[in-house]
Structure formats: C-alpha cells, structure tokens
Motif scaffolding. Structure first.
Motif, PDB file in Angstrom:
ATOM      1  N   SER A 173     -18.494 -42.932 -39.636  1.00 36.41           N
ATOM      2  CA  SER A 173     -17.707 -41.773 -39.227  1.00 36.41           C
ATOM      3  C   SER A 173     -18.206 -41.254 -37.885  1.00 36.41           C
ATOM      4  CB  SER A 173     -17.807 -40.665 -40.275  1.00 36.41           C
ATOM      5  OG  SER A 173     -19.121 -40.127 -40.314  1.00 36.41           O
ATOM      6  N   GLU A 174     -17.373 -40.503 -37.207  1.00 35.47           N
ATOM      7  CA  GLU A 174     -17.751 -39.955 -35.905  1.00 35.47           C
ATOM      8  C   GLU A 174     -18.944 -39.015 -36.044  1.00 35.47           C
ATOM      9  OE1 GLU A 174     -17.282 -39.853 -31.760  1.00 35.47           O
ATOM     10  OE2 GLU A 174     -16.377 -41.130 -33.310  1.00 35.47           O
ATOM     11  N   GLU A 175     -18.973 -38.257 -37.133  1.00 34.82           N
ATOM     12  CA  GLU A 175     -20.083 -37.335 -37.357  1.00 34.82           C
ATOM     13  C   GLU A 175     -21.405 -38.079 -37.533  1.00 34.82           C
ATOM     14  OE1 GLU A 175     -21.483 -33.789 -40.485  1.00 34.82           O
ATOM     15  OE2 GLU A 175     -19.581 -34.846 -40.777  1.00 34.82           O
ATOM     16  N   LYS A 176     -21.396 -39.128 -38.367  1.00 37.57           N
ATOM     17  CA  LYS A 176     -22.617 -39.906 -38.588  1.00 37.57           C
ATOM     18  C   LYS A 176     -23.017 -40.668 -37.328  1.00 37.57           C
ATOM     19  CE  LYS A 176     -22.319 -40.540 -43.608  1.00 37.57           C
ATOM     20  NZ  LYS A 176     -22.224 -41.521 -44.718  1.00 37.57           N
TER      21      LYS A 176
ATOM     22  N   GLU B 206     -31.613 -45.596 -36.554  1.00 37.32           N
ATOM     23  CA  GLU B 206     -31.849 -44.776 -35.363  1.00 37.32           C
ATOM     24  C   GLU B 206     -33.093 -45.203 -34.590  1.00 37.32           C
ATOM     25  OE1 GLU B 206     -33.443 -42.325 -38.938  1.00 37.32           O
ATOM     26  OE2 GLU B 206     -31.801 -43.710 -38.487  1.00 37.32           O
ATOM     27  N   PHE B 207     -33.938 -46.051 -35.185  1.00 38.16           N
ATOM     28  CA  PHE B 207     -35.165 -46.471 -34.514  1.00 38.16           C
ATOM     29  C   PHE B 207     -35.045 -47.841 -33.839  1.00 38.16           C
ATOM     30  CE2 PHE B 207     -37.109 -43.795 -38.074  1.00 38.16           C
ATOM     31  CZ  PHE B 207     -37.021 -42.644 -37.314  1.00 38.16           C
TER      32      PHE B 207
ATOM     33  N   ASN C 221     -22.494 -50.437 -29.404  1.00 34.04           N
ATOM     34  CA  ASN C 221     -23.364 -51.269 -30.242  1.00 34.04           C
ATOM     35  C   ASN C 221     -23.362 -50.804 -31.698  1.00 34.04           C
ATOM     36  OD1 ASN C 221     -24.236 -53.096 -28.301  1.00 34.04           O
ATOM     37  ND2 ASN C 221     -26.027 -51.887 -27.732  1.00 34.04           N
ATOM     38  N   ILE C 222     -23.506 -49.500 -31.892  1.00 32.77           N
ATOM     39  CA  ILE C 222     -23.568 -48.969 -33.253  1.00 32.77           C
ATOM     40  C   ILE C 222     -22.242 -49.172 -33.981  1.00 32.77           C
ATOM     41  CG2 ILE C 222     -23.844 -46.870 -34.639  1.00 32.77           C
ATOM     42  CD1 ILE C 222     -25.829 -45.867 -32.531  1.00 32.77           C
ATOM     43  N   LYS C 223     -21.136 -49.005 -33.274  1.00 32.20           N
ATOM     44  CA  LYS C 223     -19.829 -49.162 -33.917  1.00 32.20           C
ATOM     45  C   LYS C 223     -19.551 -50.619 -34.274  1.00 32.20           C
ATOM     46  CE  LYS C 223     -16.419 -46.468 -33.291  1.00 32.20           C
ATOM     47  NZ  LYS C 223     -15.244 -45.700 -32.811  1.00 32.20           N
ATOM     48  N   ILE C 224     -20.110 -51.546 -33.520  1.00 30.82           N
ATOM     49  CA  ILE C 224     -19.973 -52.967 -33.870  1.00 30.82           C
ATOM     50  C   ILE C 224     -20.791 -53.265 -35.122  1.00 30.82           C
ATOM     51  CG2 ILE C 224     -20.552 -55.326 -33.161  1.00 30.82           C
ATOM     52  CD1 ILE C 224     -19.855 -54.487 -30.284  1.00 30.82           C
ATOM     53  N   ALA C 225     -22.008 -52.734 -35.168  1.00 29.61           N
ATOM     54  CA  ALA C 225     -22.884 -52.963 -36.321  1.00 29.61           C
ATOM     55  C   ALA C 225     -22.386 -52.224 -37.559  1.00 29.61           C
ATOM     56  CB  ALA C 225     -24.307 -52.533 -35.990  1.00 29.61           C
ATOM     57  N   TYR C 226     -21.826 -51.045 -37.354  1.00 28.32           N
ATOM     58  CA  TYR C 226     -21.340 -50.219 -38.459  1.00 28.32           C
ATOM     59  C   TYR C 226     -19.889 -49.805 -38.189  1.00 28.32           C
ATOM     60  CZ  TYR C 226     -26.318 -49.892 -39.582  1.00 28.32           C
ATOM     61  OH  TYR C 226     -27.629 -50.196 -39.891  1.00 28.32           O
ATOM     62  N   PRO C 227     -18.955 -50.719 -38.354  1.00 28.05           N
ATOM     63  CA  PRO C 227     -17.555 -50.449 -37.987  1.00 28.05           C
ATOM     64  C   PRO C 227     -16.899 -49.309 -38.759  1.00 28.05           C
ATOM     65  CG  PRO C 227     -17.740 -52.480 -39.264  1.00 28.05           C
ATOM     66  CD  PRO C 227     -19.129 -52.075 -38.912  1.00 28.05           C
ATOM     67  N   ASP C 228     -17.409 -48.985 -39.931  1.00 24.46           N
ATOM     68  CA  ASP C 228     -16.801 -47.929 -40.751  1.00 24.46           C
ATOM     69  C   ASP C 228     -17.511 -46.587 -40.619  1.00 24.46           C
ATOM     70  OD1 ASP C 228     -14.959 -49.797 -41.785  1.00 24.46           O
ATOM     71  OD2 ASP C 228     -16.417 -50.451 -43.298  1.00 24.46           O
TER      72      ASP C 228
ATOM     73  N   THR D 261     -24.731 -38.235 -35.017  1.00 23.71           N
ATOM     74  CA  THR D 261     -26.058 -37.907 -35.554  1.00 23.71           C
ATOM     75  C   THR D 261     -27.041 -39.039 -35.298  1.00 23.71           C
ATOM     76  OG1 THR D 261     -25.121 -36.514 -37.298  1.00 23.71           O
ATOM     77  CG2 THR D 261     -27.361 -37.337 -37.640  1.00 23.71           C
ATOM     78  N   MET D 262     -26.602 -40.287 -35.536  1.00 24.59           N
ATOM     79  CA  MET D 262     -27.466 -41.441 -35.305  1.00 24.59           C
ATOM     80  C   MET D 262     -27.837 -41.553 -33.836  1.00 24.59           C
ATOM     81  SD  MET D 262     -26.864 -45.498 -36.129  1.00 24.59           S
ATOM     82  CE  MET D 262     -26.263 -45.160 -37.789  1.00 24.59           C
ATOM     83  N   MET D 263     -26.881 -41.306 -32.958  1.00 25.95           N
ATOM     84  CA  MET D 263     -27.157 -41.394 -31.526  1.00 25.95           C
ATOM     85  C   MET D 263     -28.176 -40.352 -31.086  1.00 25.95           C
ATOM     86  SD  MET D 263     -23.395 -42.266 -29.899  1.00 25.95           S
ATOM     87  CE  MET D 263     -24.028 -42.188 -28.208  1.00 25.95           C
ATOM     88  N   ARG D 264     -28.034 -39.130 -31.586  1.00 27.33           N
ATOM     89  CA  ARG D 264     -28.994 -38.085 -31.218  1.00 27.33           C
ATOM     90  C   ARG D 264     -30.398 -38.431 -31.707  1.00 27.33           C
ATOM     91  NH1 ARG D 264     -24.557 -34.702 -32.576  1.00 27.33           N
ATOM     92  NH2 ARG D 264     -25.352 -34.379 -34.686  1.00 27.33           N
TER      93      ARG D 264
END
Length: 295
Positions: free
Chosen positions: A58-61, A278-279, A49-56, A64-67
């Motif tokens: 980074s793996e690090e971000k 993240e919320f 879901n997050i990668k669809i919303a934010y395709p660009d 972090t967002m998932m945590r």
C-alpha cells in the motif's frame, strides 16, 4: 581538485568520528531531513525498487518503509565514520557474531573459505569479524575514483586487519594468495547482491517476484579453488546494535550444479530482507534487468 576536496572534507570527518553516538545520531536525523524530504536523493529509484519487490504494498506502507530506510541509510554512513575512532571493545559490544564457532571450525582446520553477504544492515561493521581471530582476511570492494578518499576508506575498513582488494583484481589476487604457503587459513569476503551492469552471460536468479541477473564470479571462484562458501545474515537489534549469523551454503562447492550456489545465495538474501526490508540498500538500481519467473 580531488586533493582539494579531500583536504576540505577530511577534518570534518575526523571530528565527527570523535563525537559520542548520541550526538552522531542527532546529526544523522538532521541529514535524513535534508536528503529525504528536501533533496529527495534517489527517492524515485528507492520507490521503484520496493514496488517491484512488493507489488501489492500500500502507499502508506511504502512511504513508511522509505522513511525507515532513509533513517537507516544515514545511520550507516555515520557509523562508518565512527569506525575511525571506535574501540575494539565497543565494536564487539555493538556488533555481535552469534555463532563464531561455524567459521572457527573451518579456520581451526586450516580451511580457507569465502564469506558472502548483501548490502544489508551494517555491512561496514561486518569487517570487525577479523578482531575475533588471527587469520588474514581479504575484502573485495569497488575502488573510489578520488584516490585520497579511496585511501581513507581502505584505512577505515582495514582497521580490523582486513586487506582490501579491488573487485577487478579479485580473481588474480585470490589465486596468488592461495598459492602462497600460508600458516593459517584465510577468509575472502564478497558483497554480491548488485545486479551486473551487463546482463549478458550472467545467471538470472529468482529474486522476489522476478528473475534478475546475479554475479556468478563468487561461485566460479569457489568451485575453481574448492572453497567452502558461507553466507552472513545480519539483524539490526536497535540503533547502533547488530547481530550476525553464519550459514554454511556448502563446504564442497564442486559437488553442486552450475548456478545452484548463486540461487541459494539469492534466496538467503531475500529471506533476510523480508524480515526487515527497510535495512536493505534500495538506492542501487537492483532491478535494472528483469525477466518474468516463467521466462
């Protein structure tokens, strides 16, 4: 079996509700480790879901967002349980409505209205709005299969004078309520960000980088009964503290073109999510159906 499970779980929930917030948030931190690091509850869905919303991103971000999301995810359920015993004074301190004069003006003029919001920040504590006025409130929700837990949820969410209505009965119930001779205006609350299970005959709204189907039932009801439509956006100030602000989408829904109100809602929801993604509740399959923006 449903009763047996309820009898086992309810005493634990009741005890949890009596604990102070500092203890509850410690428990939430432990649960976070279990469901994120050990069990990996819906981690693939959240990541997708997050990668669809934010395709660009980074793996690090992304990690972090998932945590951060899973920490918040655990907090929300702890806070819902705490609702069983929290006082009205404590709730008003922790969940603040910044501009109650906006819905207050409608209610003072005896105007019924619809309040819509997303699964964002603390959608559970939003129900405390009814402790700020004497008008009846109806919240539309999805019924839980276990009837004993469904009753418990109704009691928890009904603490602030909110009447829960099953989503499949919403249209009929709203019509019935509006036909009654009410001395005071009433409020109807909808969470309307889920993608419908069936994409046919739904409106494809622009949401982040794609088009995805949104429910149009709220817009249909607003136009049918000419009910003003308000959006409620919430910010998480810090752990256990929130601020919500009302935005008037329209006071005259019949003046708008088809799906214009749904599109406006989708953009308000996206704007809110972009402030602190993240919320948002990424565990739902938000993008089960998708189209390109040019489709």
């Amino acid at each position: 079996m449903h009763l047996f499970i309820f009898i086992l779980v309810y005493p634990f929930i009741w005890v949890l509700s009596k604990l102070p917030f500092r203890v509850l948030y410690f428990i939430s931190d432990v649960v976070y480790i279990l469901i994120y690091h050990l069990i990996g509850y819906r981690r693939d869905v959240v990541r997708k879901n997050i990668k669809i919303a934010y395709p660009d991103i980074s793996e690090e971000k992304l990690n972090t967002m998932m945590r951060k999301f899973y920490h918040h995810f655990c907090d929300i359920f702890i806070e819902m349980i705490k609702t069983m015993s929290i006082s009205e004074a404590e709730m008003k301190k922790r969940f603040v409505f910044t501009n109650m004069e906006v819905p207050g003006q409608l209610l003072n003029n005896n105007k019924n209205f619809i309040l819509c919001l997303g699964h964002y920040a603390s959608y559970e504590w939003v129900l405390s709005i009814h402790s700020h006025h004497d008008n009846k409130g109806y919240a539309i929700y999805k019924k839980i299969k276990n009837k004993y837990f469904d009753t418990l949820i109704r009691e928890i969410r009904g603490k602030w004078k909110t009447n829960l209505v099953v989503n499949k009965e919403a249209k009929v119930k709203i019509t019935e309520v509006l036909k009654e001779k009410n001395d005071k205006a009433v409020v109807f609350g909808f969470i309307m960000d889920q993608s419908p299970s069936n994409a046919r005959n739904k409106h494809w709204a622009k949401f982040f980088n794609i088009k995805t189907p949104f429910f149009t039932g709220v817009e249909d009801i607003a136009k049918e009964h000419n009910l003003p439509l308000l959006f409620l956006g919430t910010k998480k100030i810090k752990r256990g503290y929130y601020e919500s602000t009302f935005t008037v989408i329209t006071e005259n829904p019949r003046e708008h073109k088809d799906y214009e109100l749904t599109d406006t809602y989708a953009q308000l929801l996206q704007k809110q999510i972009e402030i602190a993604p993240e919320f948002y509740f990424w565990t739902h399959k938000r993008f089960k159906f998708m189209k390109g923006l040019d489709d």
